[in-house]
Structures are given as structure tokens and as C-alpha cells.
Design a protein around this motif. Structure first.
Motif, PDB file in Angstrom:
ATOM      1  N   THR A   1     108.729  11.813  75.454  1.00 45.67           N
ATOM      2  CA  THR A   1     107.813  12.129  76.543  1.00 45.67           C
ATOM      3  C   THR A   1     108.337  11.556  77.856  1.00 45.67           C
ATOM      4  N   GLU A   2     108.869  10.351  77.811  1.00 45.84           N
ATOM      5  CA  GLU A   2     109.446   9.725  78.999  1.00 45.84           C
ATOM      6  C   GLU A   2     110.542  10.611  79.583  1.00 45.84           C
ATOM      7  N   ALA A   3     111.473  11.076  78.749  1.00 49.14           N
ATOM      8  CA  ALA A   3     112.596  11.891  79.217  1.00 49.14           C
ATOM      9  C   ALA A   3     112.126  13.205  79.834  1.00 49.14           C
ATOM     10  N   VAL A   4     111.138  13.837  79.221  1.00 50.52           N
ATOM     11  CA  VAL A   4     110.603  15.094  79.759  1.00 50.52           C
ATOM     12  C   VAL A   4     110.094  14.878  81.181  1.00 50.52           C
ATOM     13  N   TYR A   5     109.290  13.852  81.385  1.00 54.42           N
ATOM     14  CA  TYR A   5     108.681  13.650  82.701  1.00 54.42           C
ATOM     15  C   TYR A   5     109.642  13.039  83.712  1.00 54.42           C
ATOM     16  N   GLN A   6     110.642  12.290  83.265  1.00 57.54           N
ATOM     17  CA  GLN A   6     111.666  11.801  84.188  1.00 57.54           C
ATOM     18  C   GLN A   6     112.499  12.959  84.738  1.00 57.54           C
ATOM     19  N   SER A   7     112.487  14.080  84.064  1.00 58.55           N
ATOM     20  CA  SER A   7     113.283  15.248  84.446  1.00 58.55           C
ATOM     21  C   SER A   7     112.609  16.130  85.482  1.00 58.55           C
ATOM     22  N   LEU A   8     111.379  15.843  85.832  1.00 55.11           N
ATOM     23  CA  LEU A   8     110.606  16.736  86.694  1.00 55.11           C
ATOM     24  C   LEU A   8     110.614  16.338  88.165  1.00 55.11           C
ATOM     25  N   LYS A   9     110.694  17.354  89.003  1.00 53.61           N
ATOM     26  CA  LYS A   9     110.518  17.160  90.442  1.00 53.61           C
ATOM     27  C   LYS A   9     109.107  16.643  90.679  1.00 53.61           C
ATOM     28  N   GLY A  10     108.958  15.716  91.604  1.00 50.61           N
ATOM     29  CA  GLY A  10     107.639  15.223  91.973  1.00 50.61           C
ATOM     30  C   GLY A  10     107.159  14.048  91.147  1.00 50.61           C
ATOM     31  N   VAL A  11     107.853  13.734  90.053  1.00 53.73           N
ATOM     32  CA  VAL A  11     107.475  12.566  89.256  1.00 53.73           C
ATOM     33  C   VAL A  11     108.163  11.352  89.867  1.00 53.73           C
ATOM     34  N   ILE A  12     107.371  10.370  90.210  1.00 55.07           N
ATOM     35  CA  ILE A  12     107.866   9.176  90.889  1.00 55.07           C
ATOM     36  C   ILE A  12     108.273   8.097  89.893  1.00 55.07           C
ATOM     37  N   LYS A  13     107.460   7.936  88.857  1.00 60.50           N
ATOM     38  CA  LYS A  13     107.716   6.873  87.878  1.00 60.50           C
ATOM     39  C   LYS A  13     107.066   7.260  86.560  1.00 60.50           C
ATOM     40  N   VAL A  14     107.717   6.875  85.450  1.00 63.44           N
ATOM     41  CA  VAL A  14     107.161   7.080  84.112  1.00 63.44           C
ATOM     42  C   VAL A  14     107.144   5.715  83.426  1.00 63.44           C
ATOM     43  N   GLU A  15     105.959   5.275  83.021  1.00 67.72           N
ATOM     44  CA  GLU A  15     105.820   4.029  82.277  1.00 67.72           C
ATOM     45  C   GLU A  15     105.682   4.372  80.800  1.00 67.72           C
ATOM     46  N   GLN A  16     106.592   3.840  80.012  1.00 70.01           N
ATOM     47  CA  GLN A  16     106.621   4.126  78.579  1.00 70.01           C
ATOM     48  C   GLN A  16     105.927   2.996  77.819  1.00 70.01           C
ATOM     49  N   GLY A  17     105.086   3.357  76.856  1.00 69.64           N
ATOM     50  CA  GLY A  17     104.443   2.317  76.069  1.00 69.64           C
ATOM     51  C   GLY A  17     103.380   2.865  75.143  1.00 69.64           C
ATOM     52  N   PHE A  18     102.252   2.176  75.138  1.00 65.68           N
ATOM     53  CA  PHE A  18     101.164   2.485  74.222  1.00 65.68           C
ATOM     54  C   PHE A  18      99.857   2.490  75.001  1.00 65.68           C
ATOM     55  N   ILE A  19      99.036   3.529  74.784  1.00 59.14           N
ATOM     56  CA  ILE A  19      97.753   3.653  75.478  1.00 59.14           C
ATOM     57  C   ILE A  19      96.631   3.634  74.450  1.00 59.14           C
ATOM     58  N   ALA A  20      95.552   2.967  74.827  1.00 57.73           N
ATOM     59  CA  ALA A  20      94.332   2.950  74.017  1.00 57.73           C
ATOM     60  C   ALA A  20      93.201   3.528  74.860  1.00 57.73           C
TER      61      ALA A  20
END
Length: 167
Positions: free
Chosen positions: A17-36
Motif C-alpha cells: 500500500t505504501e508503494a502504491v501511494y508513494q507512486s501518485l502525483k499529489g501524495v505528500i507523505k505516506v506513513e506505514q504502520g498499523f491503524i486501529a
């Protein structure tokens, strides 16, 4: 100055998921981890927080890409670790995400199982895993699991991919 918004997305491995969103125009930052979230979804699940310039990429595009780049209609046995979800930070985005899932259902043969959940907590992954794909694209995991997602992204959403990344 960009108008920065954020959305949480989970569904598959957070490295993918990180790689997909790092590849997009307009994405400034992607934080990888775990969400609850809360209630029955209060356990942590692999996900990312995407910080994006709403003037450069729309929430609609981010959600459409999310639904198409993971198994958003499959209730497999690993769903507690890889919850298919959109984690929202406000009610307006939650309402929009629900409406969009309903609208995009026509793109899929099976019923979408992606949940729209309130964001509650985030735990970042170990820093050695950050920027996983772009730090070493030759890893077998990257070749087997991430490359096909990026190829789909470059084909189906080519106008959203950063220059030099579309194949």
C-alpha cells in the motif's frame, strides 16, 4: 501552498500500500504502520496514512485506487491482520467514502467488503521497513507482490502516477 488532507487505508500488506501511494502525483507523505478503529475493529491492522494535496489528487481517486489495488471484495482468513478499510478523520470524508464505495461497486463482480471506519490510533512500523519498495525493488517480495500492483496502477490510473514511474 497545498491544502493537505489525510486518509487511512488498509487492505493488504502495508509495504504494498505504501508503494502504491508513494507512486501518485499529489501524495505528500505516506506513513506505514498499523491503524486501529473502535468497537470490533479496535485491534491494529496493517495500513497507511496518506497525506495528500487535495488540489492535485482527489479523495475519489485515492479511494478508487485503493479498491482496485487490493482484494477489496475478498473476506479471506487474514482480514484481521489486513482489514479492508478506509479510515477517516472526519464525518464528511466518511460519508463521501461510503457513497463512493457504493458508486464504484459496479467496477467489481463481487461485493466490496471495504469498511469505512473512524481513525482512532496509529502505530508506525519499524523504520527499517519504511520506503520498503523504493529502497530495494529487487527483493523477491517486491517483485512478486508489489510490482503487479504498480503495473495495474500504471495501466488503469496512468494519469495519476508520478512522472518516470508509469511503465
Amino acid at each position: 501552498m497545498p491544502t493537505v488532507h489525510k486518509i487511512g487505508l488498509g487492505g493488504g500488506c502495508h509495504w504494498c500500500t505504501e508503494a502504491v501511494y508513494q507512486s501518485l502525483k499529489g501524495v505528500i507523505k505516506v506513513e506505514q504502520g498499523f491503524i486501529a478503529s473502535s468497537g470490533s475493529n479496535a485491534s491494529y491492522s496493517e495500513a497507511v496514512i496518506v497525506h495528500y494535496d487535495a488540489g492535485a489528487v482527489s479523495l475519489k481517486d485515492l479511494i478508487a485506487i485503493h479498491l482496485h489495488t487490493h482484494k477489496s471484495s475478498v473476506a479471506h482468513s487474514m482480514r484481521s491482520k489486513y482489514r479492508s478499510a478506509i479510515y477517516t478523520f472526519n464525518g464528511k470524508d466518511a460519508d463521501f467514502a461510503r457513497m463512493l464505495i457504493s458508486e464504484l461497486q459496479t467496477d467489481f463482480n463481487e461485493e466490496l467488503i471495504t469498511l469505512v471506519l473512524p481513525f482512532k490510533m496509529f502505530k508506525p512500523s519499524d523504520t527499517r521497513f519504511h520506503d520498503y519498495y523504493f529502497s530495494d525493488q529487487e527483493r523477491p517480495f517486491c517483485q512478486t507482490y508489489i510490482e503487479p500492483k504498480l503495473k495495474l496502477l500504471a495501466t488503469k490510473f496512468s494519469n495519476k502516477v508520478k512522472d518516470g514511474l508509469a511503465s
